[in-house]
Design a protein around this motif. Structure first.
Motif, PDB file in Angstrom:
ATOM      1  N   SER A 553       0.806  -1.226   0.000  1.00  0.00           N
ATOM      2  CA  SER A 553       0.000   0.000   0.000  1.00  0.00           C
ATOM      3  C   SER A 553       0.837   1.273   0.000  1.00  0.00           C
ATOM      4  O   SER A 553       0.430   2.271  -0.608  1.00  0.00           O
ATOM      5  N   THR A 557       0.103   4.508  -2.314  1.00  0.00           N
ATOM      6  CA  THR A 557      -0.451   5.682  -1.630  1.00  0.00           C
ATOM      7  C   THR A 557       0.368   6.928  -1.920  1.00  0.00           C
ATOM      8  O   THR A 557      -0.179   8.001  -2.216  1.00  0.00           O
ATOM      9  N   VAL A 617      -5.650  -3.308   2.219  1.00  0.00           N
ATOM     10  CA  VAL A 617      -4.757  -2.459   1.434  1.00  0.00           C
ATOM     11  C   VAL A 617      -5.474  -1.198   0.983  1.00  0.00           C
ATOM     12  O   VAL A 617      -4.929  -0.080   1.071  1.00  0.00           O
ATOM     13  N   MET A 621      -4.609   2.656   1.931  1.00  0.00           N
ATOM     14  CA  MET A 621      -4.313   3.635   0.880  1.00  0.00           C
ATOM     15  C   MET A 621      -5.116   4.917   1.062  1.00  0.00           C
ATOM     16  O   MET A 621      -4.558   6.023   1.119  1.00  0.00           O
TER      17      MET A 621
END
Length: 761
Positions: A553, A557, A617, A621
């Protein structure tokens, strides 16, 4: 007339531009590639997700009649005729893809992409695992004999292709200055935020408008929001507690101001202070962010609790009877200052790095001393970073759940009331949604205030011109003030973490302080078995799962956050304000509400994600996305647009400019986004506590379970391992990304040289 005399025609074609033709060919290839990819998804991938199996395990079934069949087979053989809508949209786009660039091509792409994507989306939400998803549709059209399940790999790729082709069509029609990359980025990010932020949050918030019978009622909303517990002001009259809304607001303002102030002081000390001890400063400044929040609370309780060391010393030295003074507003405020100051430090460090020394040198050459140059040049240029740090600190505070629960005592805030409304015996989703509305309005108000204060002012400090100046040393008075405030705070941080670190190495804190490694052995033992190495410790499964999900992630992100920041800072389009607030909305919602929102939204078709690692995940994010956006926004405000324009004038594409010119100058923001995304994914509690399963247990849920069983030694040992791992991860990120190089000679070795410069001026 002269042109005609030498044989030229008034309708002669313009000279060929090889660069423009090459760019047109490149964009045409991208359009055709996405059309082919969408068609391949319909033919070569399973359309629906199969329970207890991954998409590649279902590939052998794509040409059959089973549930793993491709989209074409599902539509033609299994009666799911609505899937033909997406296929028809792709065929329409295919016609447009082979047309020359222009408005005609744009109309075909927009019609096919938007029509196909909207058709699939409407069918996906209207038809579920039992037929019609809404009673009104069943009453209108009768019972549906065919159902559908959650979307799989084929449906996901086809939808992505349709959305991007619609964006390309919008660009061909003249929007976004005809730039396909910008159009695809805006529409793609907008769809992601709508799907994974606005949609689940709206599912949760809509409960505020439903009465006990499930009917829409504004009166029910008003009755839940305007209550004495939320807005009471009895404290002004006779010492009665304030409402939770006022508690939350006052706490958030104090936290945001304190974290911004402390973060700025430490950033100035790290970038403009002595080189000695900077490594230790950065480590200590970031310690609170790499630790689960309840560890900070535990360390503070060991210091200031009723049986803490401070109260014991006061009783032994001055006879002051121990009280619970720390529990409440003081304890929550100190804990939040610990938790959120590192975010302000990371944001402000990048902003301080970006201040051009030539501006300060120019002020000194005009006979301004260092103090005047600092307050008239340096400090005003920090305004974008200060505003962003304040905004993030405010939103973090109002959405914080862990610290008020641990050290809040009887001091209630909105996030804790929401938590108990959801998990308590009452389970009042309507009340929880009403409280979440108040939090959202608070966040929106501060967001609007920040934009109003910054306005259209320009804070560009990094331009295309050479700038090899020496950063100005801090004025003596400012330097002493920073040392008097920041150094004690850093020392205080070290003391709190020393207690937390030591707790994993003693038998039983408070009773038996003898040294032991048994806690580490229980959690992380390794043994040799018949078939090799055995992960015998009870914590390995949760640790490896957390590392895997956080590692997936964090880079996504950071990349998405900086891309959104670039779109906001370098492009203008309709709905930009709503786009920016959408990126911040996940922070305005408490983590507990976001987790429940994901369960409500993604437990049924078209997105059946509950129980998978993917939903964790996604929660990581979009929960952590705003920090990357704000850090990137502050950094972009310092970069001159001429850098982008020069690259574009040299025939670079927008994507080449972004990755080869802009991104290298955003390294502090990139580090901040990567580090924050990773460590928050490793240490978050409230947002994922409802999403974990036995197969996807996380480190924080394991620790909470141990604390609930009274195994504090194992919990603190695990926290120690997490702190070491995340420190190594931060060092690795900083080493891989590197430092931003602005062509400067470095910090002045001492103050004497600056005094000489002032004399020469």
């Amino acid at each position: 007339m002269e042109a005609r005399s030498i044989g030229a025609s008034p309708r002669a074609a313009a000279p060929r531009n090889p660069a423009s033709e090459a760019a047109a060919r490149r964009t045409q290839r991208w359009i055709r590639a996405w059309v082919l990819l969408g068609l391949a998804a319909y033919l070569l991938l399973p359309w629906y997700a199969i329970q207890d199996a991954t998409w590649y395990e279902a590939v052998p079934q794509v040409f059959g009649g089973a549930e793993g069949a491709n989209g074409l087979m599902q539509a033609a053989l299994q009666g799911r005729v609505w899937l033909f809508v997406g296929l028809a949209g792709l065929l329409v786009c295919a016609i447009g893809a082979w047309l020359p660039p222009g408005r005609a091509q744009g109309r075909w792409l927009l019609a096919g992409g938007a029509g196909g994507a909207l058709g699939l989306a409407l069918a996906g939400f209207a038809i579920g695992a039992r037929g019609w998803a809404f009673a009104a549709l069943e009453a209108r059209f009768g019972e549906l004999g065919v159902n559908q399940f959650g979307i799989g790999a084929g449906g996901f790729v086809a939808l992505c292709a349709l959305v991007l082709l619609a964006a390309f069509g919008i660009a061909r029609l003249g929007r976004f200055k005809g730039d396909l990359f910008v159009a695809a980025s805006v529409l793609g990010c907008g769809v992601l935020m709508a799907l994974f932020i606005a949609y689940p949050v709206s599912r949760a918030l809509s409960g505020a408008f439903l009465d006990e019978d499930g009917r829409v009622s504004m009166a029910a909303f008003l009755a839940r929001v305007f209550t004495e517990r939320i807005w009471g002001l009895g404290c002004l009259a006779g010492g009665v507690r304030c409402g939770v809304a006022w508690n939350t607001l006052v706490l958030a303002l104090l936290t945001a101001a304190g974290t911004t102030f402390l973060g700025t002081l430490m950033a100035l000390m790290a970038e403009r202070g002595s080189r000695r001890g900077q490594g230790a400063l950065r480590v200590l400044a970031l310690l609170p962010i790499i630790t689960p929040p309840f560890v900070v609370g535990l360390g503070l309780i060991l210091l200031f609790g009723r049986a803490g060391i401070v109260n014991q010393l006061l009783e032994s030295l001055f006879g002051i009877e121990p009280t619970r003074w720390f529990y409440g507003m003081p304890g929550v405020l100190v804990a939040q200052l610990f938790a959120f100051t590192p975010i302000a430090f990371m944001i402000m460090r990048g902003v301080v790095q970006g201040i051009a020394p030539s501006l300060e040198e120019a002020a000194q050459m005009l006979r301004a001393d260092r103090r005047r140059a600092f307050f008239t040049i340096t400090l005003p240029l920090l305004k974008p970073g200060l505003a962003n740090a304040f905004l993030v600190g405010f939103i973090e505070s109002i959405a914080d759940f862990g610290n008020p629960v641990v050290v809040g005592g009887q001091f209630s805030v909105l996030s804790t009331d929401i938590f108990f409304a959801i998990v308590g015996a009452q389970y009042d989703q309507g009340r929880a949604a009403s409280l979440a509305w108040v939090l959202t309005l608070f966040a929106l108000g501060v967001f609007a205030l920040q934009r109003g204060l910054l306005g259209k002012q320009n804070y560009t400090t990094v331009s295309g011109k050479g700038d090899a100046g020496i950063p100005m040393a801090l004025p003596d008075g400012v330097r002493r003030t920073i040392h008097c405030i920041a150094l004690p705070w850093i020392a205080f941080t070290a003391v709190v973490y020393l207690f937390a670190f030591a707790g994993g190495f003693v038998q039983t804190w408070g009773r038996d302080y003898s040294f032991t490694l048994q806690h580490f052995k229980t959690a992380f033992a390794l043994e040799w078995g018949q078939f090799g190495l055995v992960w015998a410790g009870t914590a390995w499964n949760s640790l490896l799962t957390t590392l895997k999900l956080a590692g997936i992630s964090a880079p996504i992100t950071a990349a998405l956050g900086l891309l959104i920041a670039w779109l906001l800072a370098r492009n203008e389009f309709k709905g930009q304000g709503a786009f920016e607030f959408g990126a911040l909305l996940a922070f305005a919602i408490p983590g507990t509400v976001l987790g429940v929102s994901y369960i409500l939204a993604f437990n049924v078709p078209p997105f059946e994600l509950t129980g998978t690692g993917l939903i964790i995940v996604l929660c990581f994010m979009f929960r952590n996305l705003p920090v990357g956006v704000r850090a990137g926004t502050a950094a972009f405000k310092q970069l001159d647009r001429s850098l982008d324009e020069a690259s574009l004038m040299l025939r670079a594409s927008t994507s080449q400019t972004l990755f080869k010119v802009v991104l290298p100058l955003l390294k502090p923001a990139l580090v901040a986004a990567l580090v924050y995304s990773f460590v928050r994914a490793m240490t978050t509690v409230s947002a994922v506590i409802f999403l974990v399963t036995a197969e996807n247990e996380l480190a924080t849920t394991y620790i909470i379970g141990r604390v609930g069983n009274g195994d504090y030694g194992i919990a603190l040992a695990y926290c120690t391992v997490l702190m070491i791992l995340m420190s190594l991860a931060i060092a690795l990120v900083q080493w891989v990304v590197g430092e931003r190089r602005l062509g400067r000679r470095g910090t002045a070795p001492g103050h004497q040289g600056h005094h000489k410069m002032e004399g020469l001026a």
